[in-house]
Each structure stands twice: as structure tokens, then as C-alpha cells.
Design a protein around this motif. Structure first.
Motif, short mmCIF file in Angstrom:
data_model
loop_
_atom_site.label_atom_id
_atom_site.label_comp_id
_atom_site.label_asym_id
_atom_site.label_seq_id
_atom_site.Cartn_x
_atom_site.Cartn_y
_atom_site.Cartn_z
N ILE A 9 -7.66 -4.79 -5.67
CA ILE A 9 -6.34 -5.40 -5.81
C ILE A 9 -5.87 -5.80 -4.41
O ILE A 9 -5.96 -5.00 -3.47
N PHE A 81 -11.46 -8.52 -9.28
CA PHE A 81 -10.34 -8.68 -8.36
C PHE A 81 -9.10 -9.10 -9.13
O PHE A 81 -9.12 -10.08 -9.88
N LEU A 82 -8.01 -8.35 -8.90
CA LEU A 82 -6.73 -8.63 -9.56
C LEU A 82 -5.71 -9.11 -8.54
O LEU A 82 -5.51 -8.48 -7.50
N SER A 83 -5.05 -10.23 -8.85
CA SER A 83 -3.98 -10.73 -7.99
C SER A 83 -3.20 -11.79 -8.76
O SER A 83 -3.40 -11.98 -9.96
N LYS A 84 -2.31 -12.48 -8.04
CA LYS A 84 -1.52 -13.55 -8.66
C LYS A 84 -1.60 -14.79 -7.78
O LYS A 84 -1.53 -14.70 -6.55
N LEU A 139 2.99 -10.13 -7.65
CA LEU A 139 2.32 -9.14 -8.48
C LEU A 139 3.26 -7.93 -8.57
O LEU A 139 3.65 -7.36 -7.55
N ASP A 143 3.05 -5.76 -14.07
CA ASP A 143 1.72 -6.34 -14.26
C ASP A 143 0.62 -5.28 -14.27
O ASP A 143 -0.50 -5.55 -14.68
N ILE A 144 0.93 -4.09 -13.78
CA ILE A 144 -0.07 -3.03 -13.64
C ILE A 144 -0.06 -2.17 -14.90
O ILE A 144 0.75 -1.27 -15.06
N LEU A 155 -11.03 2.04 -7.38
CA LEU A 155 -10.04 1.02 -7.04
C LEU A 155 -10.01 0.87 -5.53
O LEU A 155 -9.84 1.86 -4.80
N VAL A 157 -8.00 -1.02 -2.46
CA VAL A 157 -6.78 -1.76 -2.13
C VAL A 157 -6.71 -2.01 -0.63
O VAL A 157 -7.23 -1.24 0.18
N LEU A 161 -0.96 -4.51 1.23
CA LEU A 161 -0.13 -4.39 0.03
C LEU A 161 1.09 -3.51 0.25
O LEU A 161 1.94 -3.41 -0.64
N ALA A 171 -0.10 0.92 -8.92
CA ALA A 171 -1.53 0.67 -9.10
C ALA A 171 -2.35 1.92 -8.77
O ALA A 171 -3.24 2.31 -9.54
#
Length: 327
Positions: A9, A81-84, A139, A143-144, A155, A157, A161, A171
Motif C-alpha cells: 500500500i 498494490f493498493l492505491s488511488k 485513500l 477504503d480499507i 503487508l 507500506v 503514508l 491498514a
């Protein structure tokens, strides 16, 4: 045995990278050399235009955790990979490049422009960032969701962040509740200085693996590399402190491993720490010993600093795979 999977993330950013002739350009823009400075969207668009007009620049998907996931994907590790991102061409470019790196992207969408990182490389090969998070900062904790972490083992990170602390905590706590190990890269010394107490609390209560360089380790602990290593290792499972051209230290419990540097023709240090983490984690999920994990990290880092930007071509990846096979 089923291969372990790593979910990252971080901020989905597109890197705009330019090599500049001297440091005065950084002073003009009030960018401290070697640091990462956040800028707003109008400033980012202005800097991007200046980079193109004055120097020309390369473009590639970026962001610290995204770079690490790309490295893992290219090493054959199952990574996501998680993001916006924004509903724009920059966001589409980012998602396409992640897929090409064999990473499974989980891209949430926003009407805000996609994030970008303007990277300036000075003649001494050091890089300085002006970062606009854009859509990535949106994000949110909402969203989590717990189901995001189903089927993942670790995970990863990025320390950047901390600009979004509520989401970062959600997260990490949610992933921990789902049984994942947590790894964090401390990202940048000025980020650590600004959020030291928050980062320390995360390390002490949730984090299993900490990646740092000597400046970041000092910002967190106020100690020189080896003392900082011991301090961090007392608070997590594995601590890494990289000391540039002198190599790296890794500690797990009472075991301290010294990782020797590899010779490289330095062109640009962008992505060195990200690739070091990718190599190390790839070794770790393949049950390699810590020395070999460190060698894999050093191998990737020594290759990425020989190219401009945080992406390597197929020929270089083939060379890396051959070198790993002989470790």
C-alpha cells in the motif's frame, strides 16, 4: 508449498525524472537537496512543465511501495498494490505499468488528478523529490476493508503514508488482525523527523520488518547505524539499516548480519532503497537465510543505480535472475 504473497500500500505516483546541471535549480524551488517535499497540484503542474521545457524528462510509474512491488513482480513473487489514482491518462499509465511489471493493481478512482513525483538528479547522482500526492492522498480508512487482505501473507507500506496517518493505522491494524506480517520502509529522513513518535509507536506495536538507511535510522533513534540497528531490532522481528556504499546491516534477534556492498557505476540513486527491499523480501518469502536475502537486496539496488529512473530493461532483469540463481 504455496508461494507467499505480498500486498503493498502506498502512493500511486508517476515519476517525472530530469537530470539537472547544478543544485541552484533546487534552491530556486525551495527543495532541500536529497529530501522529499510535498507540493500542491498547481505547483506540481508548473514544475512538470518546467522540467519538460528546460530539460526534457522521463516518465515511469513510481512511488516507493509501488517500486518495491514492481521489483517483486519482476522476481516472480506474487505481489499486489493498493492505491488511488485520478480518472486521467496519468492514472491509466500508472496502472498499465504496474500490470506490465506483473503486479496485481487494486486502483481506486478519484476525480482529483493522479499523483506525481518530480525527481531531480544532480551531477553527484543524488535525487531530490517534489511530490504531489493528488488522488493518492484520498485513500481513506473507509477504503480499507478486511477482505482486501484475504489471501495475502505480508503487508508492505511506505513511510510516506504518515501523511495519511488514520488510513495507515487502519491498514496496519486490519492486516495484523488478518494474520499478515507487516513491513515498513522509513522512506525519507525528513518524513521520519516530522512523524517520529507516530512511526515509533507503529514499530513497537505492529511492525515486523523495518527498512531504513542511516539518515532515516538516525532520525528515528538519534543513533549511529549499528546502535540504531540494535535499538530498532529490539522493537521488531527484523531490522535493516543500509549504509550506502558501505553495504548494510541486518539484525534478527541476537543475529547480526553484515551485507557487503557490490560494485556499481552510479548514474542515479532513484529507487535504490525500494529495490533493496524488493530483493530482500523476495529472498525472505523463498525462505532464504538473512545473508542471502541481503545479497539479493544489494544486487537489485546495485543494478537500479546504474540506470536513470526506477525501471530496468529486460536484459538487466535477465542478468539479475542469473546472478540470484548463483547465490
Amino acid at each position: 508449498m504455496q508461494q507467499k504473497k505480498i500486498l503493498g500500500i502506498g502512493s500511486a505516483l508517476v515519476d517525472f525524472l530530469a537530470q539537472i546541471p547544478d543544485e541552484n535549480i533546487l534552491k530556486e524551488m525551495n527543495l532541500p537537496k536529497g529530501s522529499m517535499t510535498y507540493v500542491d497540484i498547481p505547483t506540481a503542474l508548473e514544475i512538470s512543465k518546467m522540467m519538460y521545457d528546460r530539460y526534457g524528462c522521463q516518465r515511469a510509474s513510481g512511488g516507493s511501495a509501488a517500486n518495491t512491488m514492481s521489483g517483486l513482480g519482476r522476481l516472480g513473487i506474487k505481489a499486489g498494490f493498493l492505491s488511488k489514482v485520478g480518472n486521467d491518462e496519468v492514472g491509466q499509465f500508472f496502472e498499465r505499468q504496474m500490470t506490465e511489471s506483473r503486479v496485481e493493481p487494486f486502483m481506486l478512482k478519484s476525480d482529483t488528478p493522479s499523483g506525481r513525483a518530480m525527481t531531480f538528479v544532480t551531477p553527484d547522482c543524488e535525487r531530490t523529490f517534489a511530490t504531489c500526492l493528488g488522488a493518492a492522498i484520498e485513500l481513506s480508512p473507509a477504503d480499507i476493508q478486511p477482505e482486501l487482505f484475504e489471501g495475502w501473507n505480508l503487508l508492505y507500506v511506505e513511510g510516506y503514508l504518515v501523511a495519511n496517518p488514520t488510513m495507515l493505522r487502519k491498514a496496519i491494524e486490519t492486516a495484523k488482525d488478518k494474520g499478515l506480517k507487516i513491513a515498513i520502509d522509513l522512506a525519507s529522513y525528513n518524513v521520519v523527523e516530522e512523524s517520529r513518535d507516530f512511526l515509533m509507536e507503529l514499530v513497537e506495536n505492529y511492525v515486523d520488518i523495518v527498512f531504513s538507511n542511516e539518515k532515516e535510522a538516525f532520525a528515528l533513534t538519534g543513533m549511529e547505524p549499528e546502535a540504531a540497528l540494535h535499538f530498532i531490532a529490539e522493537r521488531c522481528d527484523i531490522a535493516v539499516v543500509k549504509v550506502g556504499a558501505k553495504g548494510a546491516f541486518v539484525q534478527h534477534g541476537d543475529q547480526v548480519v553484515v551485507i557487503d556492498p557490490m560494485q556499481a557505476n552510479v548514474v542515479d540513486t532513484t529507487g535504490a532503497g525500494d529495490m533493496w527491499a524488493a530483493g530482500f523480501l523476495a529472498g525472505l518469502v523463498q525462505n532464504r537465510d538473512l545473508k542471502t536475502c541481503g545479497k539479493m537486496g544489494t544486487l537489485l539496488a546495485s543494478n537500479i543505480i546504474e540506470v536513470v529512473g526506477a525501471k530496468m530493461d529486460e536484459a538487466r532483469w535477465e542478468k539479475i535472475h542469473s546472478a540470484i540463481a548463483s547465490l
